[in-house]
Design an enzyme around this catalytic site. Structure first.
Site, PDB file in Angstrom:
ATOM      1  CG  ASP A 165      25.688  22.765 -16.563  1.00 22.63           C
ATOM      2  OD1 ASP A 165      26.900  22.767 -16.822  1.00 22.63           O
ATOM      3  OD2 ASP A 165      25.247  22.740 -15.409  1.00 22.63           O
ATOM      4  CD1 TRP A 188      37.096  30.250  -9.109  1.00 27.16           C
ATOM      5  CD2 TRP A 188      35.173  29.752 -10.123  1.00 27.16           C
ATOM      6  NE1 TRP A 188      37.122  28.913  -9.406  1.00 27.16           N
ATOM      7  CE2 TRP A 188      35.946  28.573 -10.021  1.00 27.16           C
ATOM      8  CE3 TRP A 188      33.918  29.679 -10.722  1.00 27.16           C
ATOM      9  CZ2 TRP A 188      35.510  27.337 -10.503  1.00 27.16           C
ATOM     10  CZ3 TRP A 188      33.488  28.452 -11.186  1.00 27.16           C
ATOM     11  CH2 TRP A 188      34.269  27.297 -11.082  1.00 27.16           C
ATOM     12  CG  ASP A 241      28.231  18.521 -17.032  1.00 27.20           C
ATOM     13  OD1 ASP A 241      27.021  18.786 -17.197  1.00 27.20           O
ATOM     14  OD2 ASP A 241      28.763  18.439 -15.913  1.00 27.20           O
ATOM     15  NE  ARG A 292      30.382  24.380 -17.347  1.00 25.29           N
ATOM     16  CZ  ARG A 292      29.804  23.793 -16.309  1.00 25.29           C
ATOM     17  NH1 ARG A 292      28.760  24.361 -15.731  1.00 25.29           N
ATOM     18  NH2 ARG A 292      30.253  22.640 -15.854  1.00 25.29           N
TER      19      ARG A 292
END
Length: 260
Positions: A26, A190, A24, A51
């Protein structure tokens, strides 16, 4: 990653960062365009810290894979084949509905995420904010210490050890992907990265600090506590010839300028 002809919409080239993506990963990461010297010639490059924990350099004109290298700890791949495809490590698959699978690094949230990296044509370096030791708990891909939602903006004590994950800003030479320096944070981040013509790097993290680093060596030059998670990319703008730096932290927006 796809390149389209802007006049016709036809596909010019494409590249898959994580072929047969079971984890996952993405790819919402921000690609950065840079003109760099690579193996003795100037190339119109596209830099991407993905990622999946791997950094890529592509020729943005042709889509040619120039090089790639992990920028955090990665255990799902080990090198690239002659066509630039990541070589998967046998047996490294995420947990399925039956509970089978193996721990994957980085975890489903990635070695980095949506927040932007930056390239400085002055220093020639590529700057990335990332999570290190980002791994899943309980023997699977999902869960673990680093899955706190980004939307949670309230400061809280950080009780994780360094082995359970931390945030870091790292600078890389895109010609070699060699790490030149890093600035470690106690908690994960973040926050995006902004570089300026004054050789500054601005970023922040979940600790609530917004800071400026020396773009050439990573030395901490300034920091301020903003009272909330820095979950944004800093930006710079000018009004009447005066430069400002703005960033969102917690539920507030902050702007800074040099004293006059």
């Amino acid at each position: 990653m796809v390149a389209l002809d802007a006049d016709t919409g036809k596909l010019k080239w494409y590249y898959q960062f994580t072929p047969h993506d079971e984890m996952d990963y993405d790819s919402t990461q921000v690609p950065v365009l840079a003109d760099i010297e690579f193996k003795g010639r100037m190339r119109k490059a596209m830099l991407c810290a993905n990622r999946n924990g791997v950094m890529y350099v592509l020729d943005r004109t042709t889509g040619e894979f120039l090089q790639g290298r992990p920028f955090v700890k990665v255990n799902w791949m080990d090198g690239f084949d002659e066509k630039g495809r990541p070589i998967r490590v046998p047996g490294k698959v995420p947990v399925g509905s039956g509970g089978d699978g193996t721990p994957i690094m980085p975890t489903v949230l990635g070695g980095t995420n949506w927040y932007p990296p930056s390239f400085s044509p002055k220093t020639g370096l590529f700057y990335v904010s990332a999570w290190e030791n980002s791994k899943s708990g309980g023997g699977g891909q999902r869960g673990g210490a680093n899955t706190t939602p980004m939307a949670d903006t309230v400061l809280a004590p950080n009780v994780k050890t360094e082995e359970e994950g931390y945030g870091v800003v790292r600078a890389f030479d895109p010609r070699t992907l060699e790490k030149k320096w890093e600035f470690k944070m106690n908690d994960i981040t973040w926050a995006g990265v902004l570089t300026t013509a004054g050789d500054l790097v601005f970023s922040g993290g979940r600790e609530g600090y917004f800071f400026a680093l020396d773009a050439r060596n990573g030395t901490l030059l300034w920091k301020v506590a903003l009272g909330g998670h820095v979950n944004s990319g800093p930006m710079s703008y000018a009004v009447n010839g005066r430069q400002y730096i703005a960033v969102a932290a917690g539920q507030s927006l902050f702007a800074f300028a040099l004293r006059q």
